[in-house]
Write a protein that holds these residues in place. Structure first.
Motif, PDB file in Angstrom:
ATOM      1  N   GLY A 197      38.760  40.588  38.965  1.00 15.81           N
ATOM      2  CA  GLY A 197      39.486  40.240  40.182  1.00 15.81           C
ATOM      3  C   GLY A 197      40.606  41.186  40.545  1.00 15.81           C
ATOM      4  O   GLY A 197      41.435  40.881  41.401  1.00 15.81           O
ATOM      5  N   ILE A 198      40.655  42.369  39.920  1.00 18.37           N
ATOM      6  CA  ILE A 198      41.692  43.352  40.235  1.00 18.37           C
ATOM      7  C   ILE A 198      41.103  44.754  40.183  1.00 18.37           C
ATOM      8  O   ILE A 198      40.352  45.094  39.264  1.00 18.37           O
ATOM      9  N   GLY A 199      41.401  45.532  41.196  1.00 19.41           N
ATOM     10  CA  GLY A 199      40.989  46.926  41.254  1.00 19.41           C
ATOM     11  C   GLY A 199      42.021  47.675  42.058  1.00 19.41           C
ATOM     12  O   GLY A 199      43.070  47.120  42.429  1.00 19.41           O
ATOM     13  N   ALA A 200      41.767  48.928  42.356  1.00 18.81           N
ATOM     14  CA  ALA A 200      42.779  49.713  43.049  1.00 18.81           C
ATOM     15  C   ALA A 200      42.153  50.796  43.906  1.00 18.81           C
ATOM     16  O   ALA A 200      41.090  51.341  43.595  1.00 18.81           O
ATOM     17  N   LEU A 201      42.852  51.085  44.984  1.00 20.64           N
ATOM     18  CA  LEU A 201      42.607  52.274  45.798  1.00 20.64           C
ATOM     19  C   LEU A 201      43.806  53.185  45.619  1.00 20.64           C
ATOM     20  O   LEU A 201      44.951  52.773  45.829  1.00 20.64           O
TER      21      LEU A 201
ATOM     22  N   PHE B 157      39.013  52.532  41.516  1.00 21.93           N
ATOM     23  CA  PHE B 157      38.611  52.156  40.160  1.00 21.93           C
ATOM     24  C   PHE B 157      38.828  50.662  39.979  1.00 21.93           C
ATOM     25  O   PHE B 157      39.482  50.015  40.789  1.00 21.93           O
ATOM     26  N   SER B 158      38.232  50.106  38.907  1.00 26.96           N
ATOM     27  CA  SER B 158      38.253  48.668  38.659  1.00 26.96           C
ATOM     28  C   SER B 158      39.034  48.355  37.403  1.00 26.96           C
ATOM     29  O   SER B 158      39.005  49.102  36.433  1.00 26.96           O
ATOM     30  N   GLY B 159      39.677  47.167  37.387  1.00 31.24           N
ATOM     31  CA  GLY B 159      40.409  46.743  36.215  1.00 31.24           C
ATOM     32  C   GLY B 159      39.526  46.262  35.084  1.00 31.24           C
ATOM     33  O   GLY B 159      39.791  46.541  33.913  1.00 31.24           O
ATOM     34  N   HIS B 160      38.447  45.552  35.424  1.00 26.19           N
ATOM     35  CA  HIS B 160      37.659  44.896  34.381  1.00 26.19           C
ATOM     36  C   HIS B 160      36.882  45.872  33.511  1.00 26.19           C
ATOM     37  O   HIS B 160      36.425  45.506  32.424  1.00 26.19           O
ATOM     38  N   LYS B 161      36.731  47.111  33.939  1.00 29.11           N
ATOM     39  CA  LYS B 161      36.039  48.109  33.121  1.00 29.11           C
ATOM     40  C   LYS B 161      36.998  48.844  32.172  1.00 29.11           C
ATOM     41  O   LYS B 161      36.556  49.633  31.348  1.00 29.11           O
ATOM     42  N   MET B 162      38.302  48.595  32.293  1.00 28.34           N
ATOM     43  CA  MET B 162      39.300  49.323  31.500  1.00 28.34           C
ATOM     44  C   MET B 162      40.200  48.362  30.740  1.00 28.34           C
ATOM     45  O   MET B 162      41.409  48.540  30.684  1.00 28.34           O
TER      46      MET B 162
END
Length: 427
Positions: A248-252, A238-243
């Motif tokens: 420049g930040i997301g996660a596995l 998922f991605s940080g910028h959509k939440m």
């Protein structure tokens, strides 16, 4: 769980500087493009700035007190974000975005297929005769990396088709997923139709044949209460910028036993235990996947975004968006010459809907709406195969979030209703 009232939403909007400042010739901006990127509350902006002002240092590398404070903030952010999706800090890897996270997975599988990682990585190895299964509804980020992995390993790429409404054909899935399937990758929520996938059903189907499941949760984690372990998947992104978080930040997210067994993708400093001129040994997950200088301030800000969402309540966010999604779908279904893409009104969806306006290209639709002060997304939304399956080249997408009111939806519907007459194609 009760939904948010319009009065509560208007109060929430006050936390978003861009939304309160942006005024068009037709009044306040109606921002209906959160499926692409969300706006950021002041608390998130302040968290990133506060880190740089008071705790900026390299993490995991220094013994001085500032480095310790930075590391503590970084790892606390990991615990906060991991907990938000039902995981632990050992199960969350920071990435630049969800696309990088998916590439991390596919390159790790590729490295395993080349013999890296030893016997513990054997379950990730692919070769001729093996099959990777994805779906016709995927964002390109959850399709192209698997195409490339198939090309590198000789595995075969297959896909679950969609029906005439753009929904996954679960009956066909039982024919596509079989004994040769090694990976099943699919989206939780379609970024085009807003449809919600029956994740446990597909995860169970994969489990029956011993396949790993990889979930694209970019459009679900921001909008629904999500417990990834409970869904039964093995890996998710998922991605940080959509939440509400920064870019420049997301996660596995992954089950810890899988992450520990996967060979790394990016290599270099900070992810090793011992290095000689001939070889290197790698740390356990998640650190083995975080080479180099990390996105520390962005992780801290994303954790603040999570706390903001938790303060509102994800059950209430989901209920609010469910109401907006149904209002969108019902209103669009009544417009002459407008084709609603995806589930019909009354079917479960998030607060997102895409349409095809008869006789008017999506880009022209978007331009007319923009002049009216309504921001939407136009194009193929990085989902060309899905559009092609639906007989389209592009669509117009409205995607709402916790800061949108029913008035925003009604204004979008009113402006869209006049598009065909504006271009003199209404008949």
């Amino acid at each position: 769980m009760s939904t948010l009232t319009d009065a509560e939403v208007r109060r929430i909007r006050e936390d978003f500087p861009l939304l309160t400042a942006a005024v068009t010739g037709n009044g306040p901006l109606v921002y209906l493009d959160s499926g692409a990127t969300s706006q950021k509350p002041l608390a998130v902006l302040d968290a990133e700035r506060e880190f740089y002002l008071h705790r900026n240092a390299a993490v995991h590398r220094g013994a001085h007190s500032l480095a310790v404070a930075a590391t503590d903030a970084y790892e606390e952010a990991r615990r906060t974000v991991a907990g938000f999706v039902g995981g632990t800090e050992r199960e969350l890897v920071w990435t630049s975005n969800a696309t990088e996270a998916l590439n991390l997975v596919t390159y790790a599988f590729s490295n395993a297929s080349a013999g890296r990682g030893g016997e513990q990585a054997a379950r990730f190895r692919l070769g001729p005769g093996d099959e990777i299964v994805t779906t016709e509804a995927e964002h390109h980020a959850n399709l192209i990396p698997w195409q490339e992995l198939a090309a590198r390993t000789g595995a075969t790429l297959r896909w679950i088709p969609v029906d005439d409404a753009g929904a996954l054909d679960l009956a066909a899935a039982q024919q596509v997923v079989g004994e040769r399937t090694r990976v099943l990758a699919f989206t939780h929520v379609s970024n085009v139709t807003g449809a919600i996938t029956d994740v446990p059903a597909l995860a169970a189907l994969a489990r029956e044949v011993g396949a790993l499941t990889v979930l694209d949760a970019c459009q679900s984690v921001p909008h629904l209460p999500v417990d990834l372990p409970a869904l039964g998947v093995d890996l998710a992104v998922f991605s940080g910028h959509k939440m509400l978080g920064p870019t420049g930040i997301g996660a596995l997210w992954g089950r810890s036993e899988l992450l520990d067994a996967m060979p790394p993708f990016l290599t270099g400093g900070s992810m090793i235990t011992k290095v000689t001129m001939e070889s290197a040994r790698y740390l356990p997950a998640p650190t083995r996947f975080e080479a180099g200088t990390q996105r520390v301030a962005q992780a801290v800000a994303l954790a603040e975004a999570v706390r903001y969402l938790q303060g509102v309540g994800m059950d209430r966010v989901a209920a609010h968006e469910r109401e907006l999604g149904q209002r969108l779908a019902a209103g669009l279904a009544e417009l002459e010459g407008v084709r609603l893409i995806g589930p019909p009104p009354g079917t479960e969806r998030v607060g997102l809907a895409a349409v095809d306006v008869e006789g008017v290209h999506a880009h022209d639709v978007g331009q007319v709406l923009d002049v009216a002060g309504v921001a939407v997304r136009v194009g193929h939304h990085c989902a060309q195969p899905l559009h092609r399956a639906l007989g389209l080249t592009a669509s117009t997408r409205a995607s709402a979030y916790l800061y949108n009111t029913t008035d925003d939806v009604d204004r979008f519907l009113a402006e869209l209703a006049g598009v065909r007459s504006y271009f003199r194609v209404a008949g």
